[in-house]
Design a protein around this motif. Structure first.
Motif, PDB file in Angstrom:
ATOM      1  N   SER A 116       0.844  -1.193   0.000  1.00 49.05           N
ATOM      2  CA  SER A 116       0.000   0.000   0.000  1.00 49.05           C
ATOM      3  C   SER A 116       0.877   1.240   0.000  1.00 49.05           C
ATOM      4  CB  SER A 116      -0.932   0.013   1.221  1.00 49.05           C
ATOM      5  OG  SER A 116      -0.200   0.197   2.422  1.00 49.05           O
ATOM      6  N   ILE A 117       0.350   2.309  -0.586  1.00 48.98           N
ATOM      7  CA  ILE A 117       0.970   3.626  -0.530  1.00 48.98           C
ATOM      8  C   ILE A 117      -0.049   4.587   0.040  1.00 48.98           C
ATOM      9  CG2 ILE A 117       2.591   3.210  -2.414  1.00 48.98           C
ATOM     10  CD1 ILE A 117       0.653   4.689  -4.275  1.00 48.98           C
ATOM     11  N   SER A 118       0.420   5.620   0.703  1.00 46.39           N
ATOM     12  CA  SER A 118      -0.503   6.545   1.359  1.00 46.39           C
ATOM     13  C   SER A 118       0.075   7.944   1.388  1.00 46.39           C
ATOM     14  CB  SER A 118      -0.814   6.066   2.788  1.00 46.39           C
ATOM     15  OG  SER A 118       0.387   5.876   3.520  1.00 46.39           O
ATOM     16  N   ALA A 119      -0.826   8.899   1.516  1.00 48.37           N
ATOM     17  CA  ALA A 119      -0.450  10.307   1.653  1.00 48.37           C
ATOM     18  C   ALA A 119      -1.571  11.022   2.383  1.00 48.37           C
ATOM     19  CB  ALA A 119      -0.199  10.948   0.288  1.00 48.37           C
ATOM     20  N   GLY A 120      -1.188  12.015   3.175  1.00 49.84           N
ATOM     21  CA  GLY A 120      -2.212  12.718   3.939  1.00 49.84           C
ATOM     22  C   GLY A 120      -1.770  14.087   4.396  1.00 49.84           C
ATOM     23  N   ILE A 121      -2.746  14.848   4.859  1.00 50.96           N
ATOM     24  CA  ILE A 121      -2.505  16.181   5.400  1.00 50.96           C
ATOM     25  C   ILE A 121      -3.250  16.312   6.720  1.00 50.96           C
ATOM     26  CG2 ILE A 121      -2.119  17.280   3.163  1.00 50.96           C
ATOM     27  CD1 ILE A 121      -5.025  18.210   3.211  1.00 50.96           C
ATOM     28  N   GLY A 122      -2.861  17.302   7.520  1.00 55.59           N
ATOM     29  CA  GLY A 122      -3.529  17.505   8.790  1.00 55.59           C
ATOM     30  C   GLY A 122      -3.303  18.898   9.343  1.00 55.59           C
ATOM     31  N   ILE A 123      -4.109  19.218  10.333  1.00 57.99           N
ATOM     32  CA  ILE A 123      -3.999  20.494  11.042  1.00 57.99           C
ATOM     33  C   ILE A 123      -4.053  20.204  12.534  1.00 57.99           C
ATOM     34  CG2 ILE A 123      -5.150  22.685  11.550  1.00 57.99           C
ATOM     35  CD1 ILE A 123      -6.198  22.706   8.712  1.00 57.99           C
ATOM     36  N   MET A 124      -3.139  20.773  13.284  1.00 57.88           N
ATOM     37  CA  MET A 124      -3.106  20.659  14.734  1.00 57.88           C
ATOM     38  C   MET A 124      -3.135  22.068  15.320  1.00 57.88           C
ATOM     39  SD  MET A 124      -2.820  18.900  17.599  1.00 57.88           S
ATOM     40  CE  MET A 124      -2.184  17.269  17.234  1.00 57.88           C
ATOM     41  N   LYS A 125      -4.264  22.447  15.931  1.00 58.60           N
ATOM     42  CA  LYS A 125      -4.406  23.803  16.465  1.00 58.60           C
ATOM     43  C   LYS A 125      -3.953  23.850  17.921  1.00 58.60           C
ATOM     44  CE  LYS A 125      -7.537  26.476  14.947  1.00 58.60           C
ATOM     45  NZ  LYS A 125      -8.800  27.197  14.686  1.00 58.60           N
ATOM     46  N   LYS A 126      -3.628  25.062  18.371  1.00 54.71           N
ATOM     47  CA  LYS A 126      -3.111  25.225  19.727  1.00 54.71           C
ATOM     48  C   LYS A 126      -4.148  24.897  20.794  1.00 54.71           C
ATOM     49  CE  LYS A 126       0.433  28.651  18.587  1.00 54.71           C
ATOM     50  NZ  LYS A 126       0.941  30.031  18.831  1.00 54.71           N
ATOM     51  N   ASN A 127      -5.436  25.013  20.455  1.00 56.86           N
ATOM     52  CA  ASN A 127      -6.481  24.702  21.436  1.00 56.86           C
ATOM     53  C   ASN A 127      -6.741  23.205  21.567  1.00 56.86           C
ATOM     54  OD1 ASN A 127      -7.816  24.078  19.083  1.00 56.86           O
ATOM     55  ND2 ASN A 127      -9.488  25.558  19.366  1.00 56.86           N
ATOM     56  N   GLY A 128      -5.946  22.402  20.837  1.00 56.85           N
ATOM     57  CA  GLY A 128      -6.067  20.962  20.947  1.00 56.85           C
ATOM     58  C   GLY A 128      -6.896  20.295  19.866  1.00 56.85           C
ATOM     59  N   PHE A 129      -7.600  21.062  19.054  1.00 56.43           N
ATOM     60  CA  PHE A 129      -8.400  20.477  17.975  1.00 56.43           C
ATOM     61  C   PHE A 129      -7.481  20.042  16.836  1.00 56.43           C
ATOM     62  CE2 PHE A 129     -10.466  20.936  13.840  1.00 56.43           C
ATOM     63  CZ  PHE A 129     -11.544  20.081  13.993  1.00 56.43           C
ATOM     64  N   ILE A 164      -7.878  -1.109  -3.774  1.00 57.06           N
ATOM     65  CA  ILE A 164      -8.876  -0.475  -2.918  1.00 57.06           C
ATOM     66  C   ILE A 164      -8.336   0.854  -2.412  1.00 57.06           C
ATOM     67  CG2 ILE A 164     -10.264  -0.705  -0.836  1.00 57.06           C
ATOM     68  CD1 ILE A 164     -10.210  -3.699  -1.223  1.00 57.06           C
ATOM     69  N   SER A 165      -9.053   1.918  -2.761  1.00 60.14           N
ATOM     70  CA  SER A 165      -8.712   3.263  -2.307  1.00 60.14           C
ATOM     71  C   SER A 165      -9.438   3.544  -0.998  1.00 60.14           C
ATOM     72  CB  SER A 165      -9.110   4.307  -3.357  1.00 60.14           C
ATOM     73  OG  SER A 165      -8.378   4.130  -4.553  1.00 60.14           O
ATOM     74  N   ASN A 166      -8.673   3.987   0.003  1.00 55.36           N
ATOM     75  CA  ASN A 166      -9.225   4.313   1.316  1.00 55.36           C
ATOM     76  C   ASN A 166      -9.101   5.809   1.559  1.00 55.36           C
ATOM     77  OD1 ASN A 166      -9.389   1.463   3.008  1.00 55.36           O
ATOM     78  ND2 ASN A 166      -7.775   1.470   1.455  1.00 55.36           N
ATOM     79  N   PHE A 167     -10.208   6.450   1.834  1.00 59.48           N
ATOM     80  CA  PHE A 167     -10.217   7.867   2.215  1.00 59.48           C
ATOM     81  C   PHE A 167     -10.612   7.925   3.690  1.00 59.48           C
ATOM     82  CE2 PHE A 167     -11.126   7.571  -2.279  1.00 59.48           C
ATOM     83  CZ  PHE A 167     -10.326   8.535  -2.846  1.00 59.48           C
ATOM     84  N   ARG A 168      -9.622   8.249   4.526  1.00 58.99           N
ATOM     85  CA  ARG A 168      -9.846   8.207   5.975  1.00 58.99           C
ATOM     86  C   ARG A 168      -9.718   9.608   6.564  1.00 58.99           C
ATOM     87  NH1 ARG A 168      -8.872   3.501   9.805  1.00 58.99           N
ATOM     88  NH2 ARG A 168      -8.674   2.433   7.804  1.00 58.99           N
ATOM     89  N   LEU A 169     -10.660   9.950   7.427  1.00 61.68           N
ATOM     90  CA  LEU A 169     -10.680  11.249   8.097  1.00 61.68           C
ATOM     91  C   LEU A 169     -10.672  11.025   9.597  1.00 61.68           C
ATOM     92  CD1 LEU A 169     -11.084  14.385   7.619  1.00 61.68           C
ATOM     93  CD2 LEU A 169     -13.509  13.933   8.045  1.00 61.68           C
ATOM     94  N   THR A 170      -9.826  11.749  10.311  1.00 57.85           N
ATOM     95  CA  THR A 170      -9.811  11.687  11.772  1.00 57.85           C
ATOM     96  C   THR A 170     -10.068  13.081  12.331  1.00 57.85           C
ATOM     97  OG1 THR A 170      -8.260   9.833  11.865  1.00 57.85           O
ATOM     98  CG2 THR A 170      -8.442  11.190  13.834  1.00 57.85           C
ATOM     99  N   ILE A 171     -11.026  13.156  13.226  1.00 58.81           N
ATOM    100  CA  ILE A 171     -11.343  14.399  13.928  1.00 58.81           C
ATOM    101  C   ILE A 171     -11.220  14.134  15.415  1.00 58.81           C
ATOM    102  CG2 ILE A 171     -13.114  16.140  14.382  1.00 58.81           C
ATOM    103  CD1 ILE A 171     -14.315  15.467  11.664  1.00 58.81           C
ATOM    104  N   GLY A 172     -10.540  15.023  16.133  1.00 55.55           N
ATOM    105  CA  GLY A 172     -10.381  14.827  17.560  1.00 55.55           C
ATOM    106  C   GLY A 172      -9.995  16.107  18.273  1.00 55.55           C
ATOM    107  N   LYS A 173      -9.872  15.989  19.583  1.00 59.65           N
ATOM    108  CA  LYS A 173      -9.510  17.172  20.386  1.00 59.65           C
ATOM    109  C   LYS A 173      -8.839  16.728  21.675  1.00 59.65           C
ATOM    110  CE  LYS A 173     -11.322  21.646  21.821  1.00 59.65           C
ATOM    111  NZ  LYS A 173     -10.402  21.802  22.941  1.00 59.65           N
ATOM    112  N   SER A 174      -7.772  17.435  22.014  1.00 56.15           N
ATOM    113  CA  SER A 174      -7.125  17.253  23.304  1.00 56.15           C
ATOM    114  C   SER A 174      -7.805  18.169  24.310  1.00 56.15           C
ATOM    115  CB  SER A 174      -5.630  17.585  23.208  1.00 56.15           C
ATOM    116  OG  SER A 174      -4.985  16.683  22.321  1.00 56.15           O
ATOM    117  N   LEU A 175      -8.058  17.664  25.491  1.00 55.09           N
ATOM    118  CA  LEU A 175      -8.879  18.383  26.479  1.00 55.09           C
ATOM    119  C   LEU A 175      -8.026  19.079  27.524  1.00 55.09           C
ATOM    120  CD1 LEU A 175     -11.496  15.541  26.994  1.00 55.09           C
ATOM    121  CD2 LEU A 175     -11.602  17.455  25.380  1.00 55.09           C
TER     122      LEU A 175
END
Length: 519
Positions: free
Chosen positions: A460-473, A508-519
């Motif tokens: 498998s090969i993969s590539a992704g992007i992300g954002i990590m904000k200071k408020n933990g989101f 098989i192409s996988n499109f995965r999204l992760t949403i979370g927050k540090s409390l």
């Protein structure tokens, strides 16, 4: 009409796939299918090719290496939906078939509760974290769709379903002769597919000169001693669904920001569903078509444990280790097999434009499968604040896979699948670049061939992007392309017959999204 039966030997000997010495044996294929994992987890770790042994601070650590929980300095939660789009190709009798499909799931979600050991001021133990997650470690989503035409040869139509179902009524010297209907019924009932073929008139009764009976194909021509069928079109669609999901309860701790250790209890849930729709359309004036529809459900549950450690000898380097014990899964299996035939003219009954239906529900006694242990090592090197490069090497002892049963599920012949399998090393590598709150990732994974006599690799090969904000989101998105060859198989070939194999591959192409927050 529905009939509930127990004929487990049928499942082992005449399923359409993996029953010939030229193909992967059925139980061996299942043992590999249920043992393989692609890691699953968050979009971040999937984007890194699944490399996660020496990294921490991610929800995936709960299921992968619990030592990574020691990197948490705040509590956190995350959820990861995935959309899978598949492209499936197959080749049979010179015909190429292309098919597409889609699948949506939420395979990963969990939370981490972190606490600092502030009351132990003189201790070098800094913090610990408890994690609970549901993680799908392997998806069975796949499709095989093929079609082709088999033609008559000097021995008749040797590659179609009717010929295969006829086999129990034959002997080394030709057709078996019977004196009573009870004798015929006993033979027909010895094999689920033969039973269905007999009940739907694909196999019919003929009188002999000796006032006995023999069973032959519906299109048998007694005057010429041959079949009237010249060719038969075969087409089938095979869908598989669900996967192996774990409920993971983990704890990890941080010692002096140098050593991180953890342990996890992994409760495994196996859910495998296969749906097959086979149609054969012969070229004759008797039978229009026969349909065979099967649904196989295998469910199971078991437990294992994972131990892990990560060591940071210097600030720019992590080295990690994790061990997952063998998993003992108790399994239950049910097969629903239904057949329908539609005759233009039935030579035995004289009826025209008539259809026949029969169904069998086969409940297999429970049995167990020991999934192999896994050992992983990994290293991560950090490039200041701009990112890192990480790699894992995973050892999987497929040769230790074992089936067992205490209630006769294997009819006294437990398959020794380990004799057909190797121990393997899988490689996973990834890199992440960082710029302020932005992240970019690439990854690659190679899964070594587990079979001794067959060459079936995955990658498998993969590539992704992300954002990590200071408020933990945080939010991460990853695309992964998984490519693999499916085991070759034949359409209803008995032990003394051979036909062109069905070869197929899946992307098989996988499109995965992760949403979370540090409390």
């Amino acid at each position: 009409m529905k009939t509930s039966v127990y004929i487990f030997a049928v499942f082992a000997s005449v399923m359409m796939a993996f029953d010939s010495s030229a193909q992967v044996p059925l139980y061996t294929a299942d043992a590999v299918r249920f043992s393989q994992t692609d890691g699953g987890g968050s979009a971040r770790f999937v984007g890194l090719g699944g490399a996660n042994v020496s990294l921490g601070g991610d929800i995936s650590s709960i299921s992968a290496n619990p030592a990574g929980l020691g990197f948490y300095n705040r509590s956190s939660w995350a959820i990861s939906p995935v959309l899978r789009l598949g492209q499936f190709n197959s080749t049979y009798e010179g015909n190429n078939t292309f098919n597409v499909g889609g699948n949506f799931q939420i395979p990963n979600l969990g939370f981490v509760l972190q606490n600092r050991f502030e009351e132990y001021a003189d201790s070098k133990w800094i913090s610990g974290a408890f994690g609970l997650a549901i993680n799908q470690k392997q998806s069975f989503y796949n499709n095989i769709n093929y079609n082709g035409t088999v033609s008559q040869n000097e021995n008749g139509i040797a590659y179609d379903f009717t010929e295969n179902a006829l086999t129990p009524f034959l002997s080394d010297n030709g057709f078996r002769e019977f004196n009573t209907q009870n004798e015929i019924d006993d033979v027909a009932n010895s094999n689920a597919y033969t039973y269905l073929a007999y009940q739907t008139y694909l196999l019919q009764t003929f009188n002999t000169e000796n006032n006995t009976f023999l069973i032959d194909r519906y299109d048998f021509d007694g005057d010429t001693g041959g079949y009237l069928t010249q060719s038969a079109d075969q087409r089938e669609n095979i869908d598989t669904y669900s996967g192996i999901t774990t409920l993971d309860v983990s704890y990890g701790a941080n010692y002096n920001d140098k050593i991180y250790i953890g342990a996890a209890l992994n409760v495994n849930f196996l859910n495998y569903r296969m749906v097959r729709s086979f149609r054969e359309t012969p070229d004759n004036s008797f039978l229009n078509y026969m349909d065979l529809n099967e649904e196989t459900m295998i469910t199971g549950a078991g437990a294992a444990f994972t131990l892990g450690a990560i060591y940071k000898p210097i600030n720019i380097l992590n080295v990690g280790f994790s061990y997952t014990s063998p998993t003992f899964i108790s399994m239950n299996e049910t097969q629903d097999i239904a057949m329908e035939t539609f005759f233009f003219f039935n030579p035995e009954t004289g009826e025209e434009n008539i259809s026949y239906e029969e169904e069998i529900i086969n409940e297999v006694p429970s049995y167990s499968l020991r999934l192999p242990q896994k050992v992983s090592v990994g290293a991560t090197t950090f490039i200041s604040k701009y990112g890192f490069i990480t790699a894992d090497l995973e050892y999987v002892d497929y040769a230790s896979a074992r089936y067992s049963s205490t209630n006769g599920a294997f009819d006294g012949d437990v398959p020794e699948v380990g004799n057909n399998l190797n121990s393997t090393f899988n490689l996973k590598v990834g890199a992440e670049g960082r710029l302020n709150i932005f992240r970019a990732r690439v990854g690659y994974a190679y899964f070594d061939n587990p079979y001794k006599n067959f060459n079936l690799n995955r990658q498998s090969i993969s590539a992704g992007i992300g954002i990590m904000k200071k408020n933990g989101f945080f939010i991460d998105a990853t695309y992964r392309l998984s490519s693999f060859d499916n085991p070759d198989f034949v359409a209803y070939s008995s032990s003394d017959m051979s036909s062109d194999v069905i070869r197929s591959e899946s992307d098989i192409s996988n499109f995965r999204l992760t949403i979370g927050k540090s409390l």
